[in-house]
Design an enzyme around this catalytic site. Structure first.
Site, PDB file in Angstrom:
ATOM      1  CB  SER A   1      -0.890   0.045   1.253  1.00  0.00           C
ATOM      2  OG  SER A   1      -1.628  -1.135   1.381  1.00  0.00           O
TER       3      SER A   1
ATOM      4  CB  CYS B   1     -12.656  -7.200  20.706  1.00  0.00           C
ATOM      5  SG  CYS B   1     -12.254  -8.742  19.878  1.00  0.00           S
TER       6      CYS B   1
ATOM      7  CD  GLN C   1     -15.028 -13.722  20.261  1.00  0.00           C
ATOM      8  OE1 GLN C   1     -14.731 -14.361  21.252  1.00  0.00           O
ATOM      9  NE2 GLN C   1     -14.118 -13.098  19.526  1.00  0.00           N
TER      10      GLN C   1
ATOM     11  CB  SER D   1     -15.899  -6.970  11.986  1.00  0.00           C
ATOM     12  OG  SER D   1     -16.529  -6.958  13.247  1.00  0.00           O
TER      13      SER D   1
ATOM     14  CD  GLU E   1     -10.940 -13.694  20.902  1.00  0.00           C
ATOM     15  OE1 GLU E   1      -9.888 -13.636  20.243  1.00  0.00           O
ATOM     16  OE2 GLU E   1     -11.643 -12.695  21.118  1.00  0.00           O
TER      17      GLU E   1
ATOM     18  CG  HIS F   1     -17.245  -9.764  19.809  1.00  0.00           C
ATOM     19  ND1 HIS F   1     -17.415  -9.914  18.449  1.00  0.00           N
ATOM     20  CD2 HIS F   1     -15.892  -9.740  20.013  1.00  0.00           C
ATOM     21  CE1 HIS F   1     -16.227  -9.965  17.852  1.00  0.00           C
ATOM     22  NE2 HIS F   1     -15.295  -9.851  18.781  1.00  0.00           N
TER      23      HIS F   1
ATOM     24  CG  ASN G   1     -16.397  -6.709  16.914  1.00  0.00           C
ATOM     25  OD1 ASN G   1     -17.579  -6.421  16.711  1.00  0.00           O
ATOM     26  ND2 ASN G   1     -15.585  -7.076  15.951  1.00  0.00           N
TER      27      ASN G   1
HETATM   28  P1  NAP Z   1      -6.560  -6.175   9.028  1.00  0.00           P
HETATM   29  O1  NAP Z   1      -7.895  -5.769   8.497  1.00  0.00           O
HETATM   30  O2  NAP Z   1      -5.935  -7.411   8.476  1.00  0.00           O
HETATM   31  O3  NAP Z   1      -5.528  -4.920   8.795  1.00  0.00           O
HETATM   32  C1  NAP Z   1      -4.133  -5.034   9.020  1.00  0.00           C
HETATM   33  C2  NAP Z   1      -3.402  -3.714   8.729  1.00  0.00           C
HETATM   34  O4  NAP Z   1      -2.001  -3.883   8.935  1.00  0.00           O
HETATM   35  C3  NAP Z   1      -3.541  -3.222   7.279  1.00  0.00           C
HETATM   36  O5  NAP Z   1      -3.475  -1.814   7.256  1.00  0.00           O
HETATM   37  C4  NAP Z   1      -2.281  -3.805   6.599  1.00  0.00           C
HETATM   38  O6  NAP Z   1      -1.861  -3.049   5.467  1.00  0.00           O
HETATM   39  C5  NAP Z   1      -1.271  -3.623   7.718  1.00  0.00           C
HETATM   40  N1  NAP Z   1      -0.146  -4.551   7.561  1.00  0.00           N
HETATM   41  C6  NAP Z   1      -0.186  -5.890   7.319  1.00  0.00           C
HETATM   42  N2  NAP Z   1       1.064  -6.402   7.248  1.00  0.00           N
HETATM   43  C7  NAP Z   1       1.903  -5.359   7.437  1.00  0.00           C
HETATM   44  C8  NAP Z   1       3.332  -5.228   7.445  1.00  0.00           C
HETATM   45  N3  NAP Z   1       4.150  -6.280   7.276  1.00  0.00           N
HETATM   46  N4  NAP Z   1       3.867  -3.995   7.670  1.00  0.00           N
HETATM   47  C9  NAP Z   1       3.066  -2.917   7.856  1.00  0.00           C
HETATM   48  N5  NAP Z   1       1.711  -2.972   7.829  1.00  0.00           N
HETATM   49  C10 NAP Z   1       1.138  -4.179   7.634  1.00  0.00           C
HETATM   50  O7  NAP Z   1      -6.588  -6.372  10.611  1.00  0.00           O
HETATM   51  P2  NAP Z   1      -7.598  -5.679  11.705  1.00  0.00           P
HETATM   52  O8  NAP Z   1      -8.799  -6.490  11.928  1.00  0.00           O
HETATM   53  O9  NAP Z   1      -7.736  -4.249  11.325  1.00  0.00           O
HETATM   54  O10 NAP Z   1      -6.738  -5.837  13.056  1.00  0.00           O
HETATM   55  C11 NAP Z   1      -5.611  -5.005  13.332  1.00  0.00           C
HETATM   56  C12 NAP Z   1      -5.066  -5.330  14.729  1.00  0.00           C
HETATM   57  O11 NAP Z   1      -6.057  -5.051  15.704  1.00  0.00           O
HETATM   58  C13 NAP Z   1      -4.684  -6.806  14.918  1.00  0.00           C
HETATM   59  O12 NAP Z   1      -3.552  -6.880  15.745  1.00  0.00           O
HETATM   60  C14 NAP Z   1      -5.904  -7.384  15.602  1.00  0.00           C
HETATM   61  O13 NAP Z   1      -5.632  -8.539  16.346  1.00  0.00           O
HETATM   62  C15 NAP Z   1      -6.314  -6.208  16.494  1.00  0.00           C
HETATM   63  N6  NAP Z   1      -7.723  -6.205  16.912  1.00  0.00           N
HETATM   64  C16 NAP Z   1      -8.724  -6.402  16.021  1.00  0.00           C
HETATM   65  C17 NAP Z   1     -10.061  -6.356  16.463  1.00  0.00           C
HETATM   66  C18 NAP Z   1     -11.212  -6.542  15.539  1.00  0.00           C
HETATM   67  O14 NAP Z   1     -12.365  -6.602  16.036  1.00  0.00           O
HETATM   68  N7  NAP Z   1     -11.009  -6.635  14.214  1.00  0.00           N
HETATM   69  C19 NAP Z   1     -10.339  -6.107  17.793  1.00  0.00           C
HETATM   70  C20 NAP Z   1      -9.297  -5.897  18.678  1.00  0.00           C
HETATM   71  C21 NAP Z   1      -7.993  -5.945  18.220  1.00  0.00           C
HETATM   72  P3  NAP Z   1      -2.187  -3.497   3.934  1.00  0.00           P
HETATM   73  O15 NAP Z   1      -3.603  -3.060   3.632  1.00  0.00           O
HETATM   74  O16 NAP Z   1      -1.182  -2.734   3.149  1.00  0.00           O
HETATM   75  O17 NAP Z   1      -2.004  -4.982   3.879  1.00  0.00           O
END
Ligand code: NAP
Length: 349
Positions: A35, A149, A176, A179, A202, A242, A327
């Site tokens: 990106s 979450c 859950q 998303s 989890e 959730h 969440n």
């Molecule tokens: P996601 O949709 O997969 O997004 C991941 C992000 O990280 C994207 O911007 C991606 O960029 C970037 N990324 C991936 N590999 C990378 C690398 N090697 N170097 C730099 N950037 C990189 O994940 P998400 O659901 O948003 O979750 C993000 C974090 O929040 C995770 O640690 C997750 O466990 C935590 N979390 C999520 C939730 C939830 O409900 N979803 C709740 C609590 C915590 P690109 O688009 O360029 O690939």
């Protein structure tokens, strides 16, 4: 502020909540090498039901590295991170070492002794671990973490119950939303017309992180709460929100009205300080026999309040209820921003 992992599901929630925030101004966005260099609106598959906020639409996505942030032309005070855990484990310490103040959603460092794991209404004092972290690691910046979450949603309700009756053990079964697994986490073929009775790591996160959040800050770490928590987690065909069935063995039986009042009246420092994202009531208690429900209740106070219903005692004397939380807002971006607001107000940013 800068946002790491800005193109993902949680990143987009951050952007929506921060686009017109009174404390924070978005000046830099980062993502993976696929990106970087693109405009944010070209790099991102936007999935929220509003258009790209104007403030970020044309920002160039940067490579995720401290040196790139240093040369972006702004003084970045705080870095919110929505990076995948494995990436966060490698990169976030580099940012902290270089003097950036990192508030992270990733699980990588949540259980480190010197890393605060914070739900601002429950354990705001734990942010003081940043001083231990700095002296131990020699970092100029710091890392503060946002919990898992399901854990945030659960602990928000455990705290007032713990304060009024004392808790011996907790059993929780979660349902859950998809998303929670990120944009590419669960395929439609796997989840439509289905329930998946397993979410990797989890149960362990809920069982352990809750005890740290509900624990007591000592001079150099946190003494975990003495509660037995047993969790069972399911992925269900819901977009956001959730739902958790909670069963609690109290240390002493307390009447239901007292418990309801303690949930309804629960407030913390974010409410006292009137922080911008602090919901006036972090917990809403509903009386209908069939609430809360994800579709109806996940947007309470912009997704920052959790909703409790079906509060009752079972024949075995265990307290039972259902709690629902958003969440991606309270469970992720919203709680992280609330930590940032708290730390800004306390002069720690
Ligand atoms: P996601 O949709 O997969 O997004 C991941 C992000 O990280 C994207 O911007 C991606 O960029 C970037 N990324 C991936 N590999 C990378 C690398 N090697 N170097 C730099 N950037 C990189 O994940 P998400 O659901 O948003 O979750 C993000 C974090 O929040 C995770 O640690 C997750 O466990 C935590 N979390 C999520 C939730 C939830 O409900 N979803 C709740 C609590 C915590 P690109 O688009 O360029 O690939």
């Amino acid at each position: 502020m800068a946002l790491l992992g800005a193109t993902g599901l949680v990143g987009q929630r951050f952007i929506k909540l921060l686009a017109d925030h009174p404390f924070f101004e978005i000046v830099a966005l980062t993502a993976s090498s696929k990106s970087s260099g693109k405009r944010y609106c070209e790099a991102t598959k936007w999935i929220l039901n509003s258009d790209f906020p104007e403030v970020v639409k044309d920002l160039r996505v940067l490579e995720t590295s401290p040196s790139t942030l240093r040369s972006c032309g702004y003084n970045v005070d705080v870095v919110f991170s929505a990076l995948p855990s494995a990436v966060a484990r490698e990169l976030e310490p580099l940012f902290a070492r270089e003097g950036f103040k990192v508030i992270s959603n990733a699980s990588a460092m949540r259980l480190f002794d010197d890393v605060p794991l914070v739900v601002p209404e429950i354990n705001p004092d734990h942010v003081n671990l940043i001083y231990v972290q700095r002296s131990k690691r020699g970092w100029k910046g710091f890392i503060v973490t946002n919990p898992n979450c399901s854990t945030i949603i659960l602990t928000l309700t455990l705290k007032p119950i713990m304060d009024c009756g004392g808790i011996e053990s907790v059993h929780v079964t979660t349902m859950q939303a998809v998303s929670g697994a990120g944009f590419t986490g669960v395929t439609s073929m796997a989840i439509i017309d289905n329930v998946i009775p397993f979410i990797a790591n989890e149960e362990e996160k809920i069982q352990t992180e809750s005890l740290k959040i509900l624990g007591r800050l000592t001079e150099s770490s946190v003494e975990y709460a003495d509660i037995l928590i047993s969790a069972s987690c399911n992925r269900v065909c819901v977009l956001d929100g959730h739902l958790e069935n909670v069963f609690i063995k109290l240390k002493r039986q307390v009447d239901l009205e007292t418990i309801k009042d303690s949930l309804r009246n629960f407030k913390g420092i974010p409410q006292e300080l009137k922080l911008p994202l602090a919901p006036p009531s972090p917990i809403i208690v509903r009386g209908e026999e069939d609430r809360p429900q994800p579709r109806l209740d996940r947007e309470e106070y912009k997704g920052m309040s959790v909703v409790v219903g079906r509060l009752r005692y079972g024949k075995d004397g265990w307290l039972k209820y259902v709690v629902l939380g958003n969440n991606v807002v309270r469970g992720a971006a919203g709680n992280s921003i609330l930590i940032g607001e708290l730390m800004a107000k306390e002069g720690l940013l």
